[in-house]
Design a protein around this motif. Structure first.
Motif, PDB file in Angstrom:
ATOM      1  N   VAL A 153      20.616  62.087  26.838  1.00  0.00           N
ATOM      2  CA  VAL A 153      19.254  62.586  26.715  1.00  0.00           C
ATOM      3  C   VAL A 153      18.304  61.602  27.387  1.00  0.00           C
ATOM      4  CG1 VAL A 153      17.390  63.201  25.115  1.00  0.00           C
ATOM      5  CG2 VAL A 153      19.771  63.748  24.539  1.00  0.00           C
ATOM      6  N   ILE A 154      17.506  62.101  28.323  1.00  0.00           N
ATOM      7  CA  ILE A 154      16.462  61.285  28.926  1.00  0.00           C
ATOM      8  C   ILE A 154      15.313  61.195  27.929  1.00  0.00           C
ATOM      9  CG2 ILE A 154      14.856  61.019  30.846  1.00  0.00           C
ATOM     10  CD1 ILE A 154      17.729  60.720  31.700  1.00  0.00           C
ATOM     11  N   ALA A 155      14.930  59.975  27.552  1.00  0.00           N
ATOM     12  CA  ALA A 155      13.994  59.790  26.445  1.00  0.00           C
ATOM     13  C   ALA A 155      12.543  60.000  26.838  1.00  0.00           C
ATOM     14  CB  ALA A 155      14.169  58.392  25.856  1.00  0.00           C
ATOM     15  N   PHE A 156      12.169  59.597  28.059  1.00  0.00           N
ATOM     16  CA  PHE A 156      10.785  59.696  28.518  1.00  0.00           C
ATOM     17  C   PHE A 156      10.770  60.245  29.942  1.00  0.00           C
ATOM     18  CE2 PHE A 156      11.134  55.985  25.677  1.00  0.00           C
ATOM     19  CZ  PHE A 156      10.298  56.403  24.657  1.00  0.00           C
ATOM     20  N   PRO A 157       9.671  60.853  30.351  1.00  0.00           N
ATOM     21  CA  PRO A 157       9.601  61.338  31.727  1.00  0.00           C
ATOM     22  C   PRO A 157       9.873  60.212  32.720  1.00  0.00           C
ATOM     23  CG  PRO A 157       7.733  62.147  30.446  1.00  0.00           C
ATOM     24  CD  PRO A 157       8.436  61.144  29.584  1.00  0.00           C
ATOM     25  N   VAL A 158      10.692  60.477  33.717  1.00  0.00           N
ATOM     26  CA  VAL A 158      11.017  59.475  34.735  1.00  0.00           C
ATOM     27  C   VAL A 158       9.985  59.612  35.844  1.00  0.00           C
ATOM     28  CG1 VAL A 158      12.762  58.612  36.332  1.00  0.00           C
ATOM     29  CG2 VAL A 158      13.449  59.558  34.111  1.00  0.00           C
ATOM     30  N   GLN A 159       8.957  58.783  35.768  1.00  0.00           N
ATOM     31  CA  GLN A 159       7.831  58.880  36.691  1.00  0.00           C
ATOM     32  C   GLN A 159       7.765  57.737  37.687  1.00  0.00           C
ATOM     33  OE1 GLN A 159       4.817  59.294  33.480  1.00  0.00           O
ATOM     34  NE2 GLN A 159       4.415  61.333  34.314  1.00  0.00           N
ATOM     35  N   THR A 160       8.422  56.629  37.372  1.00  0.00           N
ATOM     36  CA  THR A 160       8.405  55.486  38.289  1.00  0.00           C
ATOM     37  C   THR A 160       9.840  54.991  38.474  1.00  0.00           C
ATOM     38  OG1 THR A 160       7.746  54.079  36.412  1.00  0.00           O
ATOM     39  CG2 THR A 160       6.002  54.837  37.898  1.00  0.00           C
ATOM     40  N   ALA A 169       3.339  52.642  40.372  1.00  0.00           N
ATOM     41  CA  ALA A 169       2.413  53.661  39.882  1.00  0.00           C
ATOM     42  C   ALA A 169       1.673  54.321  41.028  1.00  0.00           C
ATOM     43  CB  ALA A 169       1.422  53.036  38.904  1.00  0.00           C
ATOM     44  N   ALA A 170       1.162  53.514  41.958  1.00  0.00           N
ATOM     45  CA  ALA A 170       0.411  54.069  43.086  1.00  0.00           C
ATOM     46  C   ALA A 170       1.302  54.951  43.952  1.00  0.00           C
ATOM     47  CB  ALA A 170      -0.188  52.936  43.916  1.00  0.00           C
TER      48      ALA A 170
END
Length: 351
Positions: free
Chosen positions: A275-282, A176-177
């Motif tokens: 389909v990408i289900a959720f934002p790829v943030q990590t 996350a950081a």
């Protein structure tokens, strides 16, 4: 073989292994009274502030149990997302050890909202219902999504205004950081207690419970002992945090895992119908894949050609029809691994 099923399938970072070997030289006081543990504790204070108190554990479940046992009495309850690790993957350990209840609520993307916290806090004072006491969130969430610093501040402000405490399950706080471009403390802004994970960031078995409100820290070692986490040779856990925190290894490992997950997402997105289900943030990628001859055949094809092993996700596929999957990158995932995964995926689903 390349495993994208979990960041738990990775090895141990060589620098951490070397730190464990160095800690093995000679003898040292037991039960955390050794100089190496004191050094690790100071490094955590360097990151989280001079008021921080800490105890160490060897699993994330144990860290969460210690944190929640500090906050909760048996007639109380803690709010968490229905996808929370403490609710879905810890065999009811928090409820078993605290006697308190987990109150779960559905979320759109794994993140609780201030409105949900406020609604939870409105207890009627009846002796027939458990008393709201705390809020527990994961940063990042189990779906790989992030709370921004502003999100955390708003959530904590609502919780604290209603007399609730905020616990952050930071098994992947480093990811996350790294994604937010902040330090570890900023990625856990306004929390009262943080479970800090090292195991998923290149360590062997190393987690910590950080008490950011020192008024909560008094019984920490007693609870650590009851939770069977007061290790006689605790210096070997401390050595791993020294290796992670003394320099930038924690960030380097996490940033690399996040970058590899972004590459995995690119590969998945290149498959028609995926389909990408959720934002790829990590370092997590949730997707639904098109099926070829039925879901079981598609999954078997991916496993059979195994450059990459995959896991059926319990969190759904964002509403898309197909085979829901979770892919996780780790500190030791390589570009060659991603390319091999791409070949397997395209062979299985495109031909």
């Amino acid at each position: 073989m390349t495993f994208l099923v979990s960041d738990n399938t990775s090895g141990v970072h060589p620098d951490i292994l070397a730190a464990i070997v160095r800690a093995n030289a000679g003898q040292a006081p037991s039960y955390g009274d050794d100089p190496l543990t004191a050094h690790a504790e100071q490094l955590i204070r360097d990151h989280f502030g001079p008021q921080a108190e800490v105890v160490f554990a060897v699993t994330g479940t144990a860290a969460n149990v210690i944190a929640l046992a500090t906050l909760l009495r048996p007639y109380e309850t803690v709010l968490c997302a229905e996808t929370a690790h403490i609710a879905t993957d810890e065999c009811a350990a928090p409820e078993h050890f605290t006697g308190a209840r987990l109150t779960t609520v559905p979320t759109r993307d794994g993140r609780l909202t201030p409105d949900q916290v406020a609604a939870f806090a409105r207890a009627d004072g009846s002796p027939h219902s458990p008393l709201p006491r705390a809020v527990s969130i994961a940063q990042p969430t189990e779906l790989g999504t992030l709370y921004s610093v502003a999100d955390l501040q708003a959530l904590a402000a609502t919780a604290h205004a209603h007399g609730l405490r905020l616990h952050i399950d930071g098994a992947r706080l480093a990811n996350a950081a790294a994604a937010l471009g902040t330090g570890l403390a900023e990625a856990a802004t306004a929390a009262d207690i943080v479970s800090l994970g090292g195991t998923k960031n290149g360590a062997l078995a190393a987690d910590a419970v950080i008490f950011l409100d020192p008024s909560l820290a008094g019984p920490r070692r007693l609870i650590q002992k009851q939770a069977m986490q007061l290790l006689s040779k605790g210096r070997f856990v401390a050595a791993q945090f020294v290796a992670l925190l003394e320099g930038d290894l924690w960030r380097t490992n996490a940033a690399h895992a996040n970058a590899m997950a972004a590459r995995v997402a690119q590969v998945v997105s290149s498959v028609p119908g995926a389909v990408i289900a959720f934002p790829v943030q990590t370092n997590a990628v949730f997707a639904t894949l098109p099926v070829t001859g039925g879901p079981s055949r598609t999954g078997a094809a991916l496993d059979e050609h195994a450059g990459a092993a995959v896991e059926l996700a319990r969190y759904g596929g964002g509403g898309a029809a197909g085979l829901p999957q979770r892919f996780m990158a780790a500190f030791d995932t390589t570009e060659a691994d991603v390319q091999a995964f791409a070949r397997v995926l395209h062979a299985a689903l495109i031909g």
